[in-house]
Design an enzyme around this catalytic site. Structure first.
Site, PDB file in Angstrom:
ATOM      1  N   ARG A  25       0.848  -1.195   0.000  1.00 31.32           N
ATOM      2  CA  ARG A  25       0.000   0.000   0.000  1.00 31.32           C
ATOM      3  C   ARG A  25       0.880   1.240   0.000  1.00 31.32           C
ATOM      4  O   ARG A  25       1.739   1.393   0.857  1.00 31.32           O
ATOM      5  CB  ARG A  25      -0.928   0.018   1.212  1.00 31.32           C
ATOM      6  N   SER A 115      -8.081  -1.225   0.951  1.00 31.44           N
ATOM      7  CA  SER A 115      -9.105  -1.505   1.948  1.00 31.44           C
ATOM      8  C   SER A 115      -9.897  -0.269   2.360  1.00 31.44           C
ATOM      9  O   SER A 115     -10.590   0.342   1.561  1.00 31.44           O
ATOM     10  CB  SER A 115      -8.489  -2.184   3.162  1.00 31.44           C
ATOM     11  N   HIS A 116      -9.752   0.140   3.615  1.00 32.75           N
ATOM     12  CA  HIS A 116     -10.534   1.233   4.185  1.00 32.75           C
ATOM     13  C   HIS A 116      -9.816   2.577   4.081  1.00 32.75           C
ATOM     14  O   HIS A 116     -10.309   3.575   4.591  1.00 32.75           O
ATOM     15  CB  HIS A 116     -10.819   0.931   5.660  1.00 32.75           C
ATOM     16  N   ASP A 280     -16.932  -1.140   4.123  1.00 30.96           N
ATOM     17  CA  ASP A 280     -15.797  -0.277   3.786  1.00 30.96           C
ATOM     18  C   ASP A 280     -15.461  -0.300   2.298  1.00 30.96           C
ATOM     19  O   ASP A 280     -16.195  -0.868   1.487  1.00 30.96           O
ATOM     20  CB  ASP A 280     -14.568  -0.656   4.622  1.00 30.96           C
ATOM     21  N   ASP A 282     -13.341  -1.863   0.275  1.00 32.24           N
ATOM     22  CA  ASP A 282     -13.246  -3.107  -0.495  1.00 32.24           C
ATOM     23  C   ASP A 282     -14.210  -4.181  -0.010  1.00 32.24           C
ATOM     24  O   ASP A 282     -14.186  -5.309  -0.498  1.00 32.24           O
ATOM     25  CB  ASP A 282     -11.811  -3.642  -0.497  1.00 32.24           C
ATOM     26  N   ASP A 284     -14.658  -5.700   3.066  1.00 32.56           N
ATOM     27  CA  ASP A 284     -14.361  -6.750   4.030  1.00 32.56           C
ATOM     28  C   ASP A 284     -14.626  -6.339   5.484  1.00 32.56           C
ATOM     29  O   ASP A 284     -14.481  -7.148   6.389  1.00 32.56           O
ATOM     30  CB  ASP A 284     -12.931  -7.284   3.864  1.00 32.56           C
ATOM     31  N   ARG A 285     -15.054  -5.089   5.699  1.00 33.55           N
ATOM     32  CA  ARG A 285     -15.362  -4.641   7.059  1.00 33.55           C
ATOM     33  C   ARG A 285     -16.828  -4.234   7.163  1.00 33.55           C
ATOM     34  O   ARG A 285     -17.482  -3.977   6.155  1.00 33.55           O
ATOM     35  CB  ARG A 285     -14.473  -3.462   7.456  1.00 33.55           C
ATOM     36  N   SER A 368     -11.103  -4.628  14.324  1.00 34.66           N
ATOM     37  CA  SER A 368     -11.146  -3.520  13.363  1.00 34.66           C
ATOM     38  C   SER A 368     -12.321  -3.677  12.397  1.00 34.66           C
ATOM     39  O   SER A 368     -12.199  -3.436  11.210  1.00 34.66           O
ATOM     40  CB  SER A 368      -9.823  -3.432  12.601  1.00 34.66           C
ATOM     41  N   LYS A 379     -12.185 -11.702   5.531  1.00 35.01           N
ATOM     42  CA  LYS A 379     -13.292 -11.158   6.306  1.00 35.01           C
ATOM     43  C   LYS A 379     -14.342 -10.639   5.326  1.00 35.01           C
ATOM     44  O   LYS A 379     -14.018 -10.320   4.182  1.00 35.01           O
ATOM     45  CB  LYS A 379     -12.814 -10.083   7.268  1.00 35.01           C
TER      46      LYS A 379
END
Length: 561
Positions: A25, A115-116, A280, A282, A284-285, A368, A379
């Site tokens: 990242r 991600s987020h 989020d 992508d 996964d949250r 998280s 996740k």
């Protein structure tokens, strides 16, 4: 025989291409440097021996997603990859990608996501590699990729016009076969095989006053949310918001917590919505937030585990439960009651994946806002949201009028309550962050913290234990050290400090606080009040404010009012 124009491009090493637990990242502008993305993609292929393999490709739609996919196409074609399976328009949520890898029996996947983290030309981009089980690459593979980035001298690339990613179907790109798939269809089919959609639908149809709101935060899950809530469950269009994926996530920070999911919090509070949820960037949250009700991630996974019997996928019971170390011990109590194994692992979904592949884990979660099960190896935010709807539908069958808070209060009556919160100090000066870590380590290594009494506005806390968390994987025997600094107190409370590696700028210090009680008079207390004294102690113990100059965290994951 058709000849294709494969170029061998001389390149130079770019320093710092070390993938973390969730890939590489960096800022978009870093990936846009000459040869930077090409170097990393070639290094992935060099590390995984791509000849004749099928690779899934997709991302969360953030800025630079399309350009990166075209680069992957050209390098894959030049490196003898047999086939790429790509989400339409280059879009695949991380859970959907894991599902596609498993369903189509692909050899791996390249996921384009940070991600987020925020998106846009001045923000973040990321590339990570997933294995044939659908889970993130283990350290042995990411280390191999990294080693290759340090010696790379050339990459191979096909000279060709970009391939349109808009039309579903089978195509060729030079010698490469390409299949463009509907990124939503396979995933919705998966969820329908897991949950009792008839029960959920019946509950929502017969309780028309029960209001639902799903917030995609302009991330990848907007179309997935529409397919589930509007098209499948026949809820009105007003039951979803921010459901169009945007390259910059609408200028927001697509992290589903009380700080950044303010659009959801505002509407739920104003309209008294019974069940609100956000996902989020992508996918996964997740965050569950209803009228006068906020579910901490630690409580969320514990409740799902306790109610697993009402979810068809778990009709034969659960094999085991697990949590990341910073997550509260709420799920441990459920595991004990159910007589199943429970695991405490470092932060990083790959640790859960090993246990799942060995048949020893069914449901797990990270503090998280990451929750999931062994249906895939990532996740899964939307999975957790539908799980809660399934639980609410089942609870209302037995006791009409049951809401989120009723579920939580019943859980506390049964197991006691773990007050839990996370404080994030983002983009902290790296030197200051190091001083915090060194100071706590000094107390751990010298044993000077043991027996030390800290006063607070809610009473004294006496340290009983202080250590750096390490984990020996029961499946492959690998050892992960220095996974977080843990300080426990005589009353069972604890604080955990971790330096996070998921940002691209500065350092992030995460502070986790947990206090358990079986005092029923405290079950309805606001989390902030339940942990007030413990927070005070954590800040004194770590000298965080002194070393970083930060008086307030960037994010607090408890109800903010």
């Amino acid at each position: 025989m058709t000849r294709f124009n494969v170029q061998v491009i001389t390149t130079q090493v770019h320093d710092g291409q070390k993938p973390g637990t969730s890939g590489l990242r960096k800022r978009v502008k870093v990936f846009q440097q000459q040869h930077y993305t090409e170097n990393f993609v070639q290094s992935i292929f060099d590390a995984v021996s791509p000849d004749g393999k099928t690779i899934v490709v997709g991302g969360d739609g953030r800025f630079f997603n399309t350009e990166a996919i075209q680069t992957i196409l050209k390098i894959a074609a030049a490196n003898n990859v047999a086939k790429l399976i790509i989400g339409r328009n280059g879009i695949l949520s991380t859970p959907a990608a894991s599902n596609v890898i498993r369903k189509y029996k692909a050899d791996g996947g390249i996921l384009l996501t940070a991600s987020h983290n925020p998106g846009g030309p001045d923000n973040d981009f990321g590339i990570k590699y997933n294995m044939s089980n659908g889970g993130p690459a283990p350290e042995a593979v990411t280390e191999k990729i990294y080693e290759r980035t340090k010696t790379i001298k050339e990459y191979k690339i096909l000279e060709a016009q970009p391939l349109s990613l808009e039309e579903i179907g089978e195509f060729t790109f030079g010698p490469l076969k390409v299949q463009i798939i509907d990124s939503v269809k396979d995933y919705v089919e998966l969820l329908k095989s897991i949950f009792d959609f008839d029960l959920i639908s019946d509950f929502l149809t017969t309780n028309t006053s029960f209001k639902v709101l799903f917030d995609g935060m302009h991330g990848v899950t907007g179309p997935y949310g529409r397919a589930i809530f509007v098209e499948t469950l026949k809820l009105p269009e007003s039951s979803i918001q921010n459901a169009t994926p945007l390259p910059d996530f609408g200028g927001g920070h697509p992290d589903p917590n009380l700080t950044y999911a303010h659009d959801l919090v505002k509407v739920v509070d104003e309209k008294n919505i019974d069940f609100g949820a956000a996902s989020d960037g992508d996918g996964d949250r997740n965050m569950i937030y209803g009228a006068n009700a906020f579910v901490t991630p630690s409580d969320s996974v514990a409740v799902i585990a306790d109610w697993a019997h009402c979810i068809p996928y778990f009709k034969n019971g659960v094999k085991g439960l697990a949590r990341s170390m910073p997550t509260s011990g709420a799920i441990d109590l459920v595991a004990k009651a159910k007589g199943v194994e429970v695991f405490e692992v470092p932060t990083g979904w790959k640790f859960f994946g090993n246990l799942m592949d060995a048949g020893r884990l069914s449901i797990c979660g990270e503090e998280s806002f990451g929750t999931g099960s062994d249906h895939i190896r990532e996740k899964d935010g939307v999975w957790a949201i539908v799980a809660w709807l399934n639980i609410l539908a089942a609870a209302n069958k037995d006791k009409p009028g049951t809401g989120i808070n009723d579920i939580l209060q019943d859980h506390y009556q049964k197991y006691g309550r773990s007050f839990f919160s996370r404080y994030d100090y983002e983009e902290v000066d790296s030197d200051g962050a190091k001083k915090v870590v060194d100071h706590i380590n000094e107390g751990i290594n010298s044993n000077s913290l043991i027996g030390k009494k800290f006063a607070s506005s809610t009473g004294d806390f006496v340290v009983s234990e202080a250590f750096n968390f390490s984990y020996t994987d029961p499946i492959d025997g690998s050892v992960s050290k220095n996974q977080g600094q843990v300080v426990r107190f005589e009353d069972g409370s604890r604080v955990v400090f971790r330096l996070s590696g998921t940002g691209s700028h500065g350092a992030t210090i995460r502070l986790y606080v947990e206090r358990y009680t079986k005092d029923e008079t405290q079950y309805t207390l606001e989390t902030a009040k339940g942990i007030k004294g413990l927070i005070e102690v954590a800040l004194v113990l770590s000298k965080l404010e002194e070393f970083t100059g930060r008086k307030e965290p960037t994010v607090i994951t408890v109800r903010s009012h």
